[in-house]
Design a protein around this motif. Structure first.
Motif, PDB file in Angstrom:
ATOM      1  N   ILE A 144      95.431 -39.291  22.528  1.00 18.19           N
ATOM      2  CA  ILE A 144      94.494 -39.624  23.599  1.00 18.19           C
ATOM      3  C   ILE A 144      93.750 -40.923  23.311  1.00 18.19           C
ATOM      4  CG2 ILE A 144      92.421 -38.443  22.700  1.00 18.19           C
ATOM      5  CD1 ILE A 144      92.051 -37.326  25.592  1.00 18.19           C
ATOM      6  N   GLY A 145      93.803 -41.399  22.071  1.00 18.54           N
ATOM      7  CA  GLY A 145      93.070 -42.588  21.675  1.00 18.54           C
ATOM      8  C   GLY A 145      93.524 -43.843  22.386  1.00 18.54           C
ATOM      9  N   MET A 146      92.576 -44.764  22.618  1.00 19.86           N
ATOM     10  CA  MET A 146      92.914 -46.035  23.256  1.00 19.86           C
ATOM     11  C   MET A 146      91.905 -47.108  22.845  1.00 19.86           C
ATOM     12  SD  MET A 146      91.730 -45.542  27.239  1.00 19.86           S
ATOM     13  CE  MET A 146      92.196 -47.246  27.580  1.00 19.86           C
ATOM     14  N   ASP A 147      92.292 -48.345  23.080  1.00 22.27           N
ATOM     15  CA  ASP A 147      91.425 -49.487  22.788  1.00 22.27           C
ATOM     16  C   ASP A 147      90.583 -49.765  24.025  1.00 22.27           C
ATOM     17  OD1 ASP A 147      90.243 -51.843  22.031  1.00 22.27           O
ATOM     18  OD2 ASP A 147      92.064 -53.057  22.247  1.00 22.27           O
ATOM     19  N   TYR A 174      83.497 -35.698  21.371  1.00 22.44           N
ATOM     20  CA  TYR A 174      84.200 -35.405  20.114  1.00 22.44           C
ATOM     21  C   TYR A 174      85.686 -35.188  20.368  1.00 22.44           C
ATOM     22  CZ  TYR A 174      85.777 -32.760  16.029  1.00 22.44           C
ATOM     23  OH  TYR A 174      86.474 -32.319  14.926  1.00 22.44           O
ATOM     24  N   PHE A 175      86.523 -35.877  19.597  1.00 20.47           N
ATOM     25  CA  PHE A 175      87.966 -35.647  19.569  1.00 20.47           C
ATOM     26  C   PHE A 175      88.372 -35.327  18.140  1.00 20.47           C
ATOM     27  CE2 PHE A 175      87.742 -38.819  23.124  1.00 20.47           C
ATOM     28  CZ  PHE A 175      88.221 -38.002  24.134  1.00 20.47           C
ATOM     29  N   LYS A 176      89.265 -34.365  17.975  1.00 23.36           N
ATOM     30  CA  LYS A 176      89.851 -34.129  16.665  1.00 23.36           C
ATOM     31  C   LYS A 176      90.776 -35.295  16.332  1.00 23.36           C
ATOM     32  CE  LYS A 176      89.800 -29.079  17.093  1.00 23.36           C
ATOM     33  NZ  LYS A 176      90.616 -27.850  17.170  1.00 23.36           N
ATOM     34  N   GLN A 177      90.911 -35.574  15.034  1.00 22.28           N
ATOM     35  CA  GLN A 177      91.746 -36.715  14.621  1.00 22.28           C
ATOM     36  C   GLN A 177      93.182 -36.578  15.123  1.00 22.28           C
ATOM     37  OE1 GLN A 177      90.646 -36.884  10.272  1.00 22.28           O
ATOM     38  NE2 GLN A 177      90.645 -39.071  10.695  1.00 22.28           N
ATOM     39  N   GLN A 184      75.442 -30.038  18.820  1.00 21.19           N
ATOM     40  CA  GLN A 184      74.159 -29.709  18.196  1.00 21.19           C
ATOM     41  C   GLN A 184      74.010 -28.216  17.958  1.00 21.19           C
ATOM     42  OE1 GLN A 184      71.381 -31.439  20.960  1.00 21.19           O
ATOM     43  NE2 GLN A 184      71.365 -33.431  19.948  1.00 21.19           N
ATOM     44  N   SER A 185      74.662 -27.393  18.781  1.00 17.41           N
ATOM     45  CA  SER A 185      74.454 -25.948  18.718  1.00 17.41           C
ATOM     46  C   SER A 185      75.550 -25.203  17.962  1.00 17.41           C
ATOM     47  CB  SER A 185      74.338 -25.372  20.135  1.00 17.41           C
ATOM     48  OG  SER A 185      75.515 -25.612  20.887  1.00 17.41           O
ATOM     49  N   ARG A 186      76.546 -25.936  17.441  1.00 17.61           N
ATOM     50  CA  ARG A 186      77.642 -25.271  16.717  1.00 17.61           C
ATOM     51  C   ARG A 186      77.789 -25.828  15.310  1.00 17.61           C
ATOM     52  NH1 ARG A 186      82.464 -25.273  20.921  1.00 17.61           N
ATOM     53  NH2 ARG A 186      83.668 -25.414  18.997  1.00 17.61           N
ATOM     54  N   ARG A 187      78.190 -24.937  14.388  1.00 11.00           N
ATOM     55  CA  ARG A 187      78.364 -25.338  12.993  1.00 11.00           C
ATOM     56  C   ARG A 187      79.779 -25.793  12.682  1.00 11.00           C
ATOM     57  NH1 ARG A 187      75.038 -20.539   9.769  1.00 11.00           N
ATOM     58  NH2 ARG A 187      72.972 -20.974  10.703  1.00 11.00           N
ATOM     59  N   ASP A 188      80.724 -25.503  13.578  1.00  8.31           N
ATOM     60  CA  ASP A 188      82.119 -25.859  13.313  1.00  8.31           C
ATOM     61  C   ASP A 188      82.449 -27.266  13.803  1.00  8.31           C
ATOM     62  OD1 ASP A 188      81.777 -24.961  15.971  1.00  8.31           O
ATOM     63  OD2 ASP A 188      83.921 -24.571  16.176  1.00  8.31           O
ATOM     64  N   LEU A 189      81.461 -27.974  14.347  1.00 12.85           N
ATOM     65  CA  LEU A 189      81.682 -29.329  14.831  1.00 12.85           C
ATOM     66  C   LEU A 189      80.703 -30.282  14.144  1.00 12.85           C
ATOM     67  CD1 LEU A 189      81.991 -28.682  18.684  1.00 12.85           C
ATOM     68  CD2 LEU A 189      83.863 -29.066  17.068  1.00 12.85           C
ATOM     69  N   PRO A 190      81.143 -31.484  13.827  1.00 17.36           N
ATOM     70  CA  PRO A 190      80.213 -32.457  13.223  1.00 17.36           C
ATOM     71  C   PRO A 190      79.182 -32.906  14.249  1.00 17.36           C
ATOM     72  CG  PRO A 190      82.303 -33.512  13.736  1.00 17.36           C
ATOM     73  CD  PRO A 190      82.504 -32.050  13.994  1.00 17.36           C
ATOM     74  N   LYS A 191      77.988 -33.218  13.798  1.00 12.13           N
ATOM     75  CA  LYS A 191      76.942 -33.696  14.691  1.00 12.13           C
ATOM     76  C   LYS A 191      77.259 -35.124  15.137  1.00 12.13           C
ATOM     77  CE  LYS A 191      74.576 -29.910  14.331  1.00 12.13           C
ATOM     78  NZ  LYS A 191      75.679 -29.099  13.805  1.00 12.13           N
ATOM     79  N   GLU A 221      94.227 -34.988  17.680  1.00 15.47           N
ATOM     80  CA  GLU A 221      94.228 -35.164  19.133  1.00 15.47           C
ATOM     81  C   GLU A 221      94.158 -36.656  19.468  1.00 15.47           C
ATOM     82  OE1 GLU A 221      91.642 -33.452  22.944  1.00 15.47           O
ATOM     83  OE2 GLU A 221      90.748 -33.513  20.943  1.00 15.47           O
ATOM     84  N   TRP A 222      93.388 -37.400  18.690  1.00 18.37           N
ATOM     85  CA  TRP A 222      93.206 -38.826  18.928  1.00 18.37           C
ATOM     86  C   TRP A 222      94.489 -39.612  18.674  1.00 18.37           C
ATOM     87  CZ3 TRP A 222      89.507 -41.675  21.154  1.00 18.37           C
ATOM     88  CH2 TRP A 222      89.483 -43.047  20.921  1.00 18.37           C
ATOM     89  N   VAL A 223      95.147 -39.341  17.547  1.00 21.74           N
ATOM     90  CA  VAL A 223      96.329 -40.141  17.166  1.00 21.74           C
ATOM     91  C   VAL A 223      97.642 -39.533  17.651  1.00 21.74           C
ATOM     92  CG1 VAL A 223      95.128 -40.993  15.124  1.00 21.74           C
ATOM     93  CG2 VAL A 223      96.624 -39.002  14.904  1.00 21.74           C
ATOM     94  N   GLY A 224      97.631 -38.256  18.076  1.00 24.62           N
ATOM     95  CA  GLY A 224      98.864 -37.581  18.484  1.00 24.62           C
ATOM     96  C   GLY A 224      99.242 -36.509  17.485  1.00 24.62           C
ATOM     97  N   LEU A 225      99.607 -35.342  17.979  1.00 24.97           N
ATOM     98  CA  LEU A 225      99.858 -34.188  17.106  1.00 24.97           C
ATOM     99  C   LEU A 225     100.952 -34.434  16.080  1.00 24.97           C
ATOM    100  CD1 LEU A 225      99.580 -31.257  19.688  1.00 24.97           C
ATOM    101  CD2 LEU A 225      97.915 -31.932  17.949  1.00 24.97           C
ATOM    102  N   LEU A 226     101.970 -35.236  16.415  1.00 26.50           N
ATOM    103  CA  LEU A 226     103.092 -35.459  15.500  1.00 26.50           C
ATOM    104  C   LEU A 226     102.954 -36.772  14.719  1.00 26.50           C
ATOM    105  CD1 LEU A 226     106.069 -34.286  17.749  1.00 26.50           C
ATOM    106  CD2 LEU A 226     104.830 -32.994  16.005  1.00 26.50           C
ATOM    107  N   ASN A 227     101.838 -37.444  14.894  1.00 31.64           N
ATOM    108  CA  ASN A 227     101.621 -38.710  14.189  1.00 31.64           C
ATOM    109  C   ASN A 227     101.336 -38.416  12.710  1.00 31.64           C
ATOM    110  OD1 ASN A 227     100.728 -41.250  13.250  1.00 31.64           O
ATOM    111  ND2 ASN A 227      99.734 -41.726  15.212  1.00 31.64           N
ATOM    112  N   PRO A 228     102.135 -38.983  11.796  1.00 30.10           N
ATOM    113  CA  PRO A 228     101.913 -38.704  10.363  1.00 30.10           C
ATOM    114  C   PRO A 228     100.665 -39.378   9.796  1.00 30.10           C
ATOM    115  CG  PRO A 228     103.651 -40.339  10.634  1.00 30.10           C
ATOM    116  CD  PRO A 228     103.299 -39.876  12.010  1.00 30.10           C
ATOM    117  N   ASP A 229     100.137 -40.363  10.523  1.00 34.35           N
ATOM    118  CA  ASP A 229      98.967 -41.103  10.050  1.00 34.35           C
ATOM    119  C   ASP A 229      97.738 -40.676  10.844  1.00 34.35           C
ATOM    120  OD1 ASP A 229      97.124 -42.852   9.073  1.00 34.35           O
ATOM    121  OD2 ASP A 229      98.063 -44.677   9.890  1.00 34.35           O
ATOM    122  N   LEU A 230      96.913 -39.801  10.260  1.00 41.36           N
ATOM    123  CA  LEU A 230      95.724 -39.315  10.958  1.00 41.36           C
ATOM    124  C   LEU A 230      94.648 -40.389  11.108  1.00 41.36           C
ATOM    125  CD1 LEU A 230      95.256 -35.694   9.510  1.00 41.36           C
ATOM    126  CD2 LEU A 230      96.158 -36.373  11.741  1.00 41.36           C
TER     127      LEU A 230
END
Length: 325
Positions: A105-108, A77-80, A62-69, A82-91
């Protein structure tokens, strides 16, 4: 009569809107608490730690402009990548197997076969799964939080929130109180940003509430005492961190309430000290200016902390408390 009738209708409409907003807020809190307790049942991580992490991240966004609300139930919040893996070609990858292969870091979390960044339960389980590598007790959770945020202040804020949530057993803790009792003799105006000469040229980072000596000073929010003691400018002062990453600063006090200590949990209206004129000298210096309460507010955004004008909040809390009475 006609004017009175329309005034009555407007009042009823206003009350209905207020009740609707309160019900909506309660629904949101209920959904969040249900989510935390579902994840707790699977991971054994206490719900109040999950709530504290979620609220910390929500406030940062809420207090930063560089992050989505935050848009869903959770504020984490996780970056895409970070969620799928840095070397994953499919974001946009939602396959738990390939995400694990690329060390994302993503999981079901809800068992639907997908690890989705847009699924609140998946997101909450992913963060909980990260913490599980360190353990579920207080000390190991602190280690896990430090390894994730790499910032001592973030850890202390989250731990403080967790203590507050555990103490009250709920997360709907939005009520506030005016810092001195209503109906007493006090006055204040907007003085944030004014120049100050005492102690060198600097900006005034608060609002001064002039009042009678020893008039009770009250906590304005639910929170935890982070600081208590003497400062050569602020005199006897107290710092309280609320659940929204705000730091409330009370200065120039005449005394502290008996048994008040760092780490203590407070609630709106709780007396924490008295109005005074302490400061601008060694411990015990007093009387260099009329008795008043210096009230400041500071926001932490995950990187740094800055002062902002408390005056609009003071006016709002004053109105709200009057309405409640």
């Amino acid at each position: 009569m006609i004017i009175g009738f329309f005034t009555f209708i407007l009042l009823i409409s206003s009350l209905q809107l207020t009740a609707y907003a309160e019900n909506q807020a309660e629904d949101v809190y209920a959904k969040r608490l249900t989510l935390y307790k579902r994840v707790e049942a699977v991971t054994n991580i206490p719900w109040y730690y999950l709530a504290a992490i979620d609220q910390y991240e929500r406030n940062v966004r809420q207090s930063r402009r560089d992050l989505p609300k935050a848009e869903g139930t959770t504020g984490i919040y996780f970056k895409q990548e970070e969620w799928v893996g840095l070397l994953n070609p499919d974001l946009d990858d939602e396959n738990p197997a390939t995400i694990q292969f690329f060390q994302g870091i993503g999981m079901d979390g809800d068992g639907d076969g997908k690890a989705s960044l847009h699924n609140d339960e998946d997101v909450m389980h992913a963060f909980a799964n990260f913490l599980l590598k360190y353990g579920t007790d207080h000390d190991n959770l602190k280690i896990g939080l430090w390894n994730y945020y790499k910032r001592d202040k973030a850890v202390s804020i989250i731990v403080g929130k967790a203590k507050v949530y555990e103490h009250f057993g709920r997360i709907n803790l939005d009520e506030h109180a005016f810092p001195v009792p209503l109906g007493t003799h006090y006055s204040y105006r907007s003085t944030w940003g004014s120049a100050r000469g005492w102690g060198g040229r600097r900006m005034h980072e608060g609002t001064d509430i002039f009042a009678d000596y020893s008039l009770p000073v009250r906590a304005t929010s639910y929170g935890i005492v982070e600081m208590k003691g003497w400062n050569k400018f602020g005199g006897w002062r107290i710092g309280i961190r609320d659940i929204n990453n705000n730091y409330h600063y009370f200065a120039h006090l005449s005394a502290f309430s008996k048994d008040l200590k760092v780490g203590q949990i407070v609630e709106p209206g709780m007396v924490i000290g008295g109005v005074g004129s302490s400061g601008y000298g060694p411990p015990g210096t007093s009387g260099k200016f009329p008795p008043h309460l210096h009230y400041g507010m500071y926001k932490d955004n995950g990187y740094t902390e800055w002062s902002y004008d408390p005056y609009p909040h003071l006016k709002l809390w004053e109105r709200q408390e009057r309405a409640r009475k």
